[in-house]
Design an enzyme around this catalytic site. Structure first.
Site, PDB file in Angstrom:
ATOM      1  N   LYS A  73       0.553  -1.356  -0.362  1.00  0.00           N
ATOM      2  CA  LYS A  73      -0.152   0.570  -0.135  1.00  0.00           C
ATOM      3  C   LYS A  73       1.514   1.318  -0.243  1.00  0.00           C
ATOM      4  O   LYS A  73       0.729   2.288  -0.367  1.00  0.00           O
ATOM      5  CB  LYS A  73      -0.875   0.145   1.006  1.00  0.00           C
ATOM      6  CG  LYS A  73      -2.038  -1.879   1.121  1.00  0.00           C
ATOM      7  CD  LYS A  73      -2.941  -1.276   2.449  1.00  0.00           C
ATOM      8  CE  LYS A  73      -2.562  -1.144   3.832  1.00  0.00           C
ATOM      9  NZ  LYS A  73      -1.837  -2.982   3.537  1.00  0.00           N
ATOM     10  N   THR A  74       1.863   1.227   1.094  1.00  0.00           N
ATOM     11  CA  THR A  74       2.564   2.407   0.984  1.00  0.00           C
ATOM     12  C   THR A  74       3.562   2.241  -0.349  1.00  0.00           C
ATOM     13  O   THR A  74       3.769   3.632  -0.978  1.00  0.00           O
ATOM     14  CB  THR A  74       3.594   2.502   1.875  1.00  0.00           C
ATOM     15  OG1 THR A  74       3.537   2.264   3.144  1.00  0.00           O
ATOM     16  CG2 THR A  74       4.113   3.542   2.574  1.00  0.00           C
ATOM     17  N   ASP A 118      -0.321   6.797   6.782  1.00  0.00           N
ATOM     18  CA  ASP A 118      -1.371   6.122   6.685  1.00  0.00           C
ATOM     19  C   ASP A 118      -2.239   5.404   7.786  1.00  0.00           C
ATOM     20  O   ASP A 118      -2.026   5.769   9.020  1.00  0.00           O
ATOM     21  CB  ASP A 118       0.592   5.000   7.497  1.00  0.00           C
ATOM     22  CG  ASP A 118       0.189   3.041   7.141  1.00  0.00           C
ATOM     23  OD1 ASP A 118      -0.640   3.089   6.375  1.00  0.00           O
ATOM     24  OD2 ASP A 118       1.092   2.429   7.564  1.00  0.00           O
ATOM     25  N   THR A 167      -5.387  -0.846   7.453  1.00  0.00           N
ATOM     26  CA  THR A 167      -5.117  -2.903   6.891  1.00  0.00           C
ATOM     27  C   THR A 167      -7.158  -3.011   7.662  1.00  0.00           C
ATOM     28  O   THR A 167      -7.189  -4.240   7.411  1.00  0.00           O
ATOM     29  CB  THR A 167      -4.637  -3.608   8.346  1.00  0.00           C
ATOM     30  OG1 THR A 167      -4.838  -2.552   9.993  1.00  0.00           O
ATOM     31  CG2 THR A 167      -2.923  -3.187   7.445  1.00  0.00           C
ATOM     32  N   ARG A 227       6.248  -8.556   1.853  1.00  0.00           N
ATOM     33  CA  ARG A 227       7.450  -8.138   2.833  1.00  0.00           C
ATOM     34  C   ARG A 227       8.082  -9.669   3.212  1.00  0.00           C
ATOM     35  O   ARG A 227       8.875  -9.293   4.670  1.00  0.00           O
ATOM     36  CB  ARG A 227       6.142  -7.336   4.305  1.00  0.00           C
ATOM     37  CG  ARG A 227       7.082  -6.442   5.198  1.00  0.00           C
ATOM     38  CD  ARG A 227       6.340  -5.780   6.093  1.00  0.00           C
ATOM     39  NE  ARG A 227       5.787  -4.303   5.246  1.00  0.00           N
ATOM     40  CZ  ARG A 227       4.659  -3.786   6.170  1.00  0.00           C
ATOM     41  NH1 ARG A 227       4.189  -3.881   7.308  1.00  0.00           N
ATOM     42  NH2 ARG A 227       4.695  -2.708   5.286  1.00  0.00           N
TER      43      ARG A 227
END
Length: 346
Positions: A73-74, A118, A167, A227
């Site tokens: 997302k980032t 975020d 999230t 990740r």
């Protein structure tokens, strides 16, 4: 000119090496659209959104990304900023504690900037009210004073694009969600092949020689999350370096065994949850509160960190009465199922 002692020179070299390694690891984040692997549908939609906005010479509309952590997302927010040549200002929901914090951020934006928030679901509801007109009309309403003498000051804001990530999209209020006119996009888990491609790219950037079977093994245990795959790759690199070995499947097996990661990516805490439900609660159903208490664990940790992958793998099910271990779950942990059939460990 006075020379540095060998000790101080060595410390300096170590600092430079650490800085270089940190910079190298940060480059694992894609910097171009063609380097971003997966999420094809989202990329196609964003391409149309950004191209149309560019042709109109207008900043893109506000966008919300949601999904489990570690899916990119980032990274997408940074790529959008690079694609349109805009500055990106980054903050998070918990960091904006007062209306003044938000006002300071918004008034310091320049025209065409991107504001990335975020974990926006953790934004205070009072602050949300101030964000509505800023997103919709480009104005900031500030109340000065209290009681009958209070008055509203309206400030014009430069044109900007808000990109938010969360999230837990259900915790975002409906009025706020409706103001993301550019689109609300859910990031999906990656496929095995996509994760393998990501691992190979990361290995190349980190200058790691790795066998194809080792790549497959890391991808298979990565929980379908980039990740996590990159984390495993770096820990396997460390293991191979310390033991003076090349990065083979055998080394990956040994490194991940040391981390407690099993053949399908379950961590020790995942397996404890499975075995607790299977043994202590006879397979369930068991409520989240009772399960958390028996494990001395936070409910949020189980619900947000462990359960999504266990559900995705089909090892547990959520019912109206609580969590239940499935046949696949019994098969994986090697315990007898509710019908008394002996299961084999995968």
């Amino acid at each position: 000119m006075k020379k540095l002692s060998s000790k101080s020179q060595g410390e300096k070299d170590e600092q430079v090496a650490e800085k270089d390694m940190l910079s190298l690891d940060q480059t694992l984040r894609p910097s171009k659209w063609n380097e971003y692997i997966g999420q094809k549908n989202i990329k196609d939609n964003l391409h149309i959104l950004l191209t149309a906005a560019h042709e109109r010479k207008h900043p893109p509309e506000h966008v919300l990304f949601y999904g489990p952590p570690g899916l990119g997302k980032t990274t997408l927010a940074h790529l959008i900023a690079k694609e349109i040549g805009a500055q990106i200002k980054i903050t998070s929901g918990p960091a904006i504690e007062k209306i003044g914090d938000l006002a300071s951020i918004l008034t310091n934006l320049s025209s065409g900037d991107i504001l990335f928030i975020d974990e926006i679901h953790r934004l205070n509801k009072t602050i949300e009210e101030v964000l509505y007109p800023a997103m919709e009309s480009g104005v900031l309403d500030i109340i000065i004073g209290k009681g009958p003498s209070a008055r509203t000051l309206q400030l014009e804001l430069p044109l900007f694009t808000l990109i938010a990530a969360t999230t837990r999209v259900a915790l975002i209020s409906s009025p706020l969600r409706s103001r993301f006119s550019g689109g609300i996009f859910r990031l999906e888990y990656y496929s095995q092949k996509e994760i393998e491609e990501i691992v190979r790219r990361s290995a190349k950037i980190l200058d790691i020689e790795i066998e194809d079977m080792a790549v497959e093994e890391i991808a298979m245990r990565s929980r379908f999350t980039p990740r996590t795959a990159n984390y495993f790759l770096k820990r396997c690199r460390d293991f191979a370096q310390v033991h003076k070995q090349s990065l083979t499947k055998k080394v990956v097996d040994e490194a991940l065994l040391l981390l407690g990661i099993d053949a399908v990516g379950l961590s020790p805490s995942d397996r404890i949850i499975l075995t607790t439900i299977a043994s202590k609660f006879k397979g369930g159903p068991v409520g989240l509160n009772t399960l958390a208490a028996s494990l001395s664990e936070e409910q949020a940790t189980i619900e947000e960190f462990n359960e999504p992958y266990l559900l995705q793998m089909g090892f547990i099910e959520r019912t109206s009465r609580g969590r239940v271990v499935t046949d696949a779950g019994y098969l994986h942990i090697g315990e007898n199922g509710p019908k008394g059939k002996t299961k084999k460990l995968i």
